[in-house]
Every structure is written in C-alpha cells, then in structure tokens.
Design a protein around this motif. Structure first.
Motif, PDB file in Angstrom:
ATOM      1  N   ILE A  31       0.838  -1.203   0.000  1.00  0.00           N
ATOM      2  CA  ILE A  31       0.000   0.000   0.000  1.00  0.00           C
ATOM      3  C   ILE A  31       0.871   1.250   0.000  1.00  0.00           C
ATOM      4  N   VAL A  32       1.907   1.270   0.818  1.00  0.00           N
ATOM      5  CA  VAL A  32       2.820   2.417   0.868  1.00  0.00           C
ATOM      6  C   VAL A  32       3.497   2.620  -0.482  1.00  0.00           C
ATOM      7  N   ALA A  33       3.925   1.537  -1.103  1.00  0.00           N
ATOM      8  CA  ALA A  33       4.549   1.644  -2.431  1.00  0.00           C
ATOM      9  C   ALA A  33       3.556   2.182  -3.455  1.00  0.00           C
ATOM     10  N   LEU A  34       2.320   1.718  -3.388  1.00  0.00           N
ATOM     11  CA  LEU A  34       1.289   2.208  -4.305  1.00  0.00           C
ATOM     12  C   LEU A  34       1.015   3.693  -4.078  1.00  0.00           C
ATOM     13  N   LEU A  35       0.931   4.103  -2.826  1.00  0.00           N
ATOM     14  CA  LEU A  35       0.705   5.515  -2.517  1.00  0.00           C
ATOM     15  C   LEU A  35       1.848   6.375  -3.047  1.00  0.00           C
ATOM     16  N   LEU A  36       3.075   5.901  -2.863  1.00  0.00           N
ATOM     17  CA  LEU A  36       4.235   6.637  -3.367  1.00  0.00           C
ATOM     18  C   LEU A  36       4.190   6.753  -4.887  1.00  0.00           C
ATOM     19  N   ALA A  37       3.830   5.673  -5.552  1.00  0.00           N
ATOM     20  CA  ALA A  37       3.732   5.701  -7.016  1.00  0.00           C
ATOM     21  C   ALA A  37       2.646   6.673  -7.473  1.00  0.00           C
ATOM     22  N   ILE A  38       1.520   6.666  -6.801  1.00  0.00           N
ATOM     23  CA  ILE A  38       0.432   7.582  -7.154  1.00  0.00           C
ATOM     24  C   ILE A  38       0.877   9.028  -6.966  1.00  0.00           C
ATOM     25  N   ILE A  39       1.535   9.297  -5.848  1.00  0.00           N
ATOM     26  CA  ILE A  39       2.022  10.660  -5.587  1.00  0.00           C
ATOM     27  C   ILE A  39       3.003  11.087  -6.675  1.00  0.00           C
ATOM     28  N   PHE A  40       3.935  10.199  -7.030  1.00  0.00           N
ATOM     29  CA  PHE A  40       4.924  10.523  -8.056  1.00  0.00           C
ATOM     30  C   PHE A  40       4.252  10.847  -9.389  1.00  0.00           C
ATOM     31  N   VAL A  41       3.362   9.967  -9.830  1.00  0.00           N
ATOM     32  CA  VAL A  41       2.684  10.162 -11.115  1.00  0.00           C
ATOM     33  C   VAL A  41       1.845  11.436 -11.084  1.00  0.00           C
ATOM     34  N   LEU A  42       1.135  11.639 -10.004  1.00  0.00           N
ATOM     35  CA  LEU A  42       0.271  12.817  -9.879  1.00  0.00           C
ATOM     36  C   LEU A  42       1.075  14.114  -9.918  1.00  0.00           C
ATOM     37  N   TYR A  87      -2.616  14.440   1.323  1.00  0.00           N
ATOM     38  CA  TYR A  87      -3.335  13.443   2.120  1.00  0.00           C
ATOM     39  C   TYR A  87      -2.771  12.034   1.921  1.00  0.00           C
ATOM     40  N   LEU A  88      -2.324  11.730   0.718  1.00  0.00           N
ATOM     41  CA  LEU A  88      -1.682  10.432   0.502  1.00  0.00           C
ATOM     42  C   LEU A  88      -0.353  10.348   1.255  1.00  0.00           C
ATOM     43  N   THR A  89       0.358  11.462   1.326  1.00  0.00           N
ATOM     44  CA  THR A  89       1.620  11.491   2.081  1.00  0.00           C
ATOM     45  C   THR A  89       1.362  11.264   3.566  1.00  0.00           C
ATOM     46  N   ILE A  90       0.315  11.861   4.079  1.00  0.00           N
ATOM     47  CA  ILE A  90      -0.037  11.652   5.493  1.00  0.00           C
ATOM     48  C   ILE A  90      -0.285  10.173   5.752  1.00  0.00           C
ATOM     49  N   TRP A  91      -1.070   9.554   4.890  1.00  0.00           N
ATOM     50  CA  TRP A  91      -1.330   8.123   5.054  1.00  0.00           C
ATOM     51  C   TRP A  91      -0.037   7.312   4.922  1.00  0.00           C
ATOM     52  N   MET A  92       0.785   7.678   3.964  1.00  0.00           N
ATOM     53  CA  MET A  92       2.036   6.962   3.741  1.00  0.00           C
ATOM     54  C   MET A  92       2.943   7.037   4.972  1.00  0.00           C
ATOM     55  N   VAL A  93       3.015   8.200   5.584  1.00  0.00           N
ATOM     56  CA  VAL A  93       3.869   8.383   6.758  1.00  0.00           C
ATOM     57  C   VAL A  93       3.372   7.543   7.934  1.00  0.00           C
ATOM     58  N   PHE A  94       2.082   7.600   8.221  1.00  0.00           N
ATOM     59  CA  PHE A  94       1.579   6.849   9.373  1.00  0.00           C
ATOM     60  C   PHE A  94       1.646   5.342   9.164  1.00  0.00           C
ATOM     61  N   LEU A  95       1.452   4.886   7.944  1.00  0.00           N
ATOM     62  CA  LEU A  95       1.626   3.462   7.664  1.00  0.00           C
ATOM     63  C   LEU A  95       3.107   3.088   7.710  1.00  0.00           C
ATOM     64  N   GLY A  96       3.957   3.965   7.202  1.00  0.00           N
ATOM     65  CA  GLY A  96       5.395   3.706   7.175  1.00  0.00           C
ATOM     66  C   GLY A  96       6.028   3.659   8.556  1.00  0.00           C
TER      67      GLY A  96
END
Length: 163
Positions: free
Chosen positions: A21-32, A56-65
């Motif tokens: 999920i974290v990898a997917l969020l990072l990929a989405i952020i990068f593409v976006l 908001y995706l970064t916030i989720w990524m940080v707390f999951l990470g």
C-alpha cells in the motif's frame, strides 16, 4: 509461545500488505505530481486538486510507514542511541523505547479517533472530501504501530532470553 509465534507471522503478513500500500501511494504521488508539473509548465493548465491529494496520501504513507519502521526496528533516532551502548544496556534501552512507543501509540489511537470524529462534517477545500478520511490515518497508524511495537517487544525479550 505458539500464540506469540502465530501473532508475529500474522503481523508479518499484514506488514507485507502495508508495504504494498505504501509503495502504491508513493507511485500515485509521483505520477500525480509529475503530471501536475507537465500540465502546469508545458500545457499551461494545472490541476486544482493535485497538491491536496498528494498531501493526504503522504499523510497516510507516513503513518503506515512508521508502523513498518517500528516493526523492522529501523527508526534512525532510536537506533543511533541504542547501538552506541554496551549489549547489556542495549536490551534495557530497547525495551524502554518500545514501552514508550506503546504509550505513544495509544495516545495516537485515542486522540486520532477524537480528531477524526470532530472533523466528520468538515470537507477539504479542493476535493470536497470528508476530512475524517485524512485524519483517520492517525488512529489507523497508531493501531498498526502499537501492534508492530508489541511484536518488536516480544522479539527483543526473546533475544534477551536467548543470550
């Protein structure tokens, strides 16, 4: 002891999912954000919502990470202190740090839930997304951090008994 082993294996499977999920969020952020730069500077048109989504995706990524970092015991600020002391003190310090992390996780869970509930009627500016979705990262991350800290505590105490 079998229950603890099963619990650790269960959390390892959950952590693999979280890593994906974290990898997917990072990929989405990068593409976006890449698309935002292209649209803004090449096409002279920009998305009004891209920075908000990335935030908001970064916030989720940080707390999951953080939960993953605790499980792998790779949080740099903690490890630098722990690795610079003798082995006997190292285990004591690790246990103390993990206990403090458990308390902090409970704090995140309790107050994150309160913040999420207080913002249940708020919406974000660009997306008109309910803000509780963004704030829910706090208690979810707190729960995962608590569960992973418990695993790290079990492994640290088992290591000590092995010595």
């Amino acid at each position: 002891m079998q229950y603890l082993y099963s619990y650790i294996k269960f959390m390892d499977r959950i952590n693999k999912l979280i890593m994906r999920i974290v990898a997917l969020l990072l990929a989405i952020i990068f593409v976006l954000l890449f698309a935002q730069v292209i649209f803004r500077f090449v096409i002279n048109q920009s998305f009004s919502w891209s920075e908000e989504v990335a935030r908001y995706l970064t916030i989720w990524m940080v707390f999951l990470g953080v939960a993953i970092g605790v499980r792998k015991q790779s949080l740099i600020a903690v490890e630098v202190v722990v690795q610079s002391v003798p082995k006997k003190i190292k285990t004591i310090l690790k246990v103390m740090v993990l206990l403090i992390t458990l308390v902090f996780s409970v704090f995140l869970i309790v107050f994150g839930k309160k913040i999420s509930m207080m913002s249940i009627h708020d919406v974000s500016t660009a997306l008109s997304m309910p803000m509780w979705i963004a704030y829910a990262a706090i208690p979810v991350g707190g729960i995962l951090t608590f569960l992973n800290t418990f695993v790290a505590l079990i492994e640290t105490l088992a290591e000590r008994e092995g010595d």
